[in-house]
Motif scaffolding. Sequence first.
Motif, mmCIF file in Angstrom:
data_model
loop_
_atom_site.group_PDB
_atom_site.id
_atom_site.type_symbol
_atom_site.label_atom_id
_atom_site.label_comp_id
_atom_site.label_asym_id
_atom_site.label_seq_id
_atom_site.Cartn_x
_atom_site.Cartn_y
_atom_site.Cartn_z
ATOM 1 N N PRO A 67 38.021 -9.944 24.197
ATOM 2 C CA PRO A 67 37.304 -8.702 24.107
ATOM 3 C C PRO A 67 36.492 -8.543 22.620
ATOM 4 N N THR A 68 36.882 -9.078 21.542
ATOM 5 C CA THR A 68 36.263 -8.721 20.364
ATOM 6 C C THR A 68 35.465 -9.948 19.826
ATOM 7 N N ASN A 69 35.432 -11.145 20.695
ATOM 8 C CA ASN A 69 34.968 -12.277 20.139
ATOM 9 C C ASN A 69 33.832 -12.934 21.082
ATOM 10 N N CYS A 70 32.581 -12.581 20.597
ATOM 11 C CA CYS A 70 31.232 -12.783 21.663
ATOM 12 C C CYS A 70 31.322 -14.085 21.845
ATOM 13 N N SER A 71 31.784 -14.967 21.055
ATOM 14 C CA SER A 71 31.790 -16.482 21.176
ATOM 15 C C SER A 71 32.866 -17.114 22.274
ATOM 16 N N SER A 72 33.364 -16.198 22.569
ATOM 17 C CA SER A 72 34.713 -16.827 23.810
ATOM 18 C C SER A 72 33.803 -16.889 24.887
ATOM 19 N N LEU A 73 34.267 -17.922 25.641
ATOM 20 C CA LEU A 73 33.492 -18.089 26.986
ATOM 21 C C LEU A 73 34.629 -18.509 28.103
ATOM 22 N N CYS A 126 15.975 -27.003 30.881
ATOM 23 C CA CYS A 126 17.138 -26.122 30.687
ATOM 24 C C CYS A 126 18.008 -26.918 31.426
ATOM 25 N N ASP A 127 19.505 -26.977 30.950
ATOM 26 C CA ASP A 127 20.432 -27.588 31.968
ATOM 27 C C ASP A 127 21.395 -26.406 31.909
ATOM 28 N N VAL A 128 22.196 -26.542 33.103
ATOM 29 C CA VAL A 128 23.133 -25.561 33.354
ATOM 30 C C VAL A 128 24.414 -26.123 32.624
ATOM 31 N N LYS A 129 24.907 -25.050 31.743
ATOM 32 C CA LYS A 129 26.139 -25.671 31.143
ATOM 33 C C LYS A 129 27.422 -25.107 31.742
ATOM 34 N N LEU A 130 27.597 -23.910 32.275
ATOM 35 C CA LEU A 130 28.537 -23.046 32.715
ATOM 36 C C LEU A 130 27.874 -21.966 33.564
ATOM 37 N N LEU A 131 28.908 -21.893 34.839
ATOM 38 C CA LEU A 131 28.648 -20.888 35.724
ATOM 39 C C LEU A 131 29.936 -20.078 35.726
ATOM 40 N N ALA A 132 29.802 -18.475 35.755
ATOM 41 C CA ALA A 132 30.918 -17.797 35.884
ATOM 42 C C ALA A 132 30.630 -16.473 36.644
ATOM 43 N N PRO A 133 31.548 -15.983 37.382
ATOM 44 C CA PRO A 133 31.330 -14.742 38.286
ATOM 45 C C PRO A 133 31.457 -13.376 37.685
ATOM 46 N N THR A 134 31.159 -12.405 37.921
ATOM 47 C CA THR A 134 31.445 -11.062 37.576
ATOM 48 C C THR A 134 31.043 -10.150 38.873
ATOM 49 N N SER A 135 31.817 -8.932 38.783
ATOM 50 C CA SER A 135 31.478 -7.975 39.657
ATOM 51 C C SER A 135 31.187 -6.581 39.007
ATOM 52 N N TRP A 136 30.723 -6.612 37.865
ATOM 53 C CA TRP A 136 30.440 -5.606 37.192
ATOM 54 C C TRP A 136 28.990 -5.333 37.523
ATOM 55 N N TRP A 137 28.866 -4.010 37.898
ATOM 56 C CA TRP A 137 27.307 -3.762 38.463
ATOM 57 C C TRP A 137 26.307 -3.320 37.334
ATOM 58 N N GLY A 138 26.441 -3.250 36.107
ATOM 59 C CA GLY A 138 25.835 -2.995 35.157
ATOM 60 C C GLY A 138 24.537 -3.756 34.642
ATOM 61 N N LEU A 139 24.363 -5.073 35.343
ATOM 62 C CA LEU A 139 23.458 -5.931 35.335
ATOM 63 C C LEU A 139 22.280 -5.865 36.237
ATOM 64 N N ASP A 140 22.341 -4.716 37.309
ATOM 65 C CA ASP A 140 21.279 -4.508 37.987
ATOM 66 C C ASP A 140 19.801 -4.278 37.364
ATOM 67 N N HIS A 169 28.430 -10.376 28.055
ATOM 68 C CA HIS A 169 29.879 -10.557 27.823
ATOM 69 C C HIS A 169 30.692 -9.514 28.424
ATOM 70 N N LYS A 170 30.435 -8.396 27.981
ATOM 71 C CA LYS A 170 31.245 -7.208 28.541
ATOM 72 C C LYS A 170 31.382 -7.431 30.248
ATOM 73 N N ALA A 171 30.363 -7.919 30.876
ATOM 74 C CA ALA A 171 30.318 -8.164 32.099
ATOM 75 C C ALA A 171 31.363 -8.983 32.671
ATOM 76 N N LEU A 172 31.695 -10.246 31.989
ATOM 77 C CA LEU A 172 32.383 -11.155 31.931
ATOM 78 C C LEU A 172 33.864 -10.667 31.981
ATOM 79 N N LEU A 173 33.918 -9.976 30.841
ATOM 80 C CA LEU A 173 35.553 -9.315 30.399
ATOM 81 C C LEU A 173 35.798 -8.373 31.753
ATOM 82 N N TYR A 174 34.985 -7.899 32.424
ATOM 83 C CA TYR A 174 35.207 -6.842 33.584
ATOM 84 C C TYR A 174 35.971 -7.706 34.337
ATOM 85 N N GLY A 175 35.474 -8.947 34.587
ATOM 86 C CA GLY A 175 36.203 -9.699 35.655
ATOM 87 C C GLY A 175 35.286 -9.845 37.242
#
Length: 248
Positions: free
Chosen positions: A89-95, A178-192, A202-208
């Motif tokens: 949560p407190t580390n924006c570098s976490s992936l 550009c090359d794709v390095k990582l792909l991760a899902p999120t169900s947080w709807w604040g990205l509309d 990052h907040k959206a990823l933390l939501y899960g």
Amino acid sequence: MWRERSLIVLVVLLHQIDGGDGCSPSSCGKITNISYPFRLKGDPQVCGRYELSCENNITVLSLFSGTFRVEAINYNNFTIRLVDPGLQPTNCSSLPRYFLSPSNFTDDGLRPYGRWYRNGWFYDEFFYEHIVFLDCSDGVSGNSKYVDTGGCVNWESKGYIYAMAVGDLLAEDIEVGCDVKLLAPTSWWGLDTNNYSYAIIHKALLYGFQLSWIRLACEGRCTDTYCYFSINQRLECAGEGIFIIKND
């Protein structure tokens, strides 16, 4: 006679509380009602189709050779919400630790969880979208989808690192160089919106992300018709003679 009736009522109540199969809900950390189709490791197999573990008072689920934190289980809409354990949560570098693409969640009936539910009769609604991390040799301008990670992510790259929110990743979304390095899902709807920062991503990823066990819930429910999750927030069987669009 009243004693016999009282005993019958008590047996019925206990039967309802334990789910009717002798299984009482389990708990681990903030997940306090683990019940069918889930069971906690050590519980009898009859108590659930899918096994969860309790590690350091955190509920986790093993999925695709990875282990994900369980943030919530919603038995009303048949979803479980998971978070990648690499995120802090407190580390924006976490992936995210795991690379999850749309092909991981195909609707072929072979996966324990689907990525959709039937909301009404005529369309599917997806539970999540993807965050794509890209390593670009040159800076990208004029494309509002590309969000600069602001120094939070570098991967020892000599180029530029961007993040982008997409439904399904298409070739046209990838800029030249550009090359794709990582792909991760999120169900947080604040990205509309196209106006968001990396902090929001990052907040959206933390939501899960949410996955559904709707197919399991529908097993054996309808005969010669289609089971769906209606706008009334319940499972229903499609009426005879109604045209159903089914995306396979």
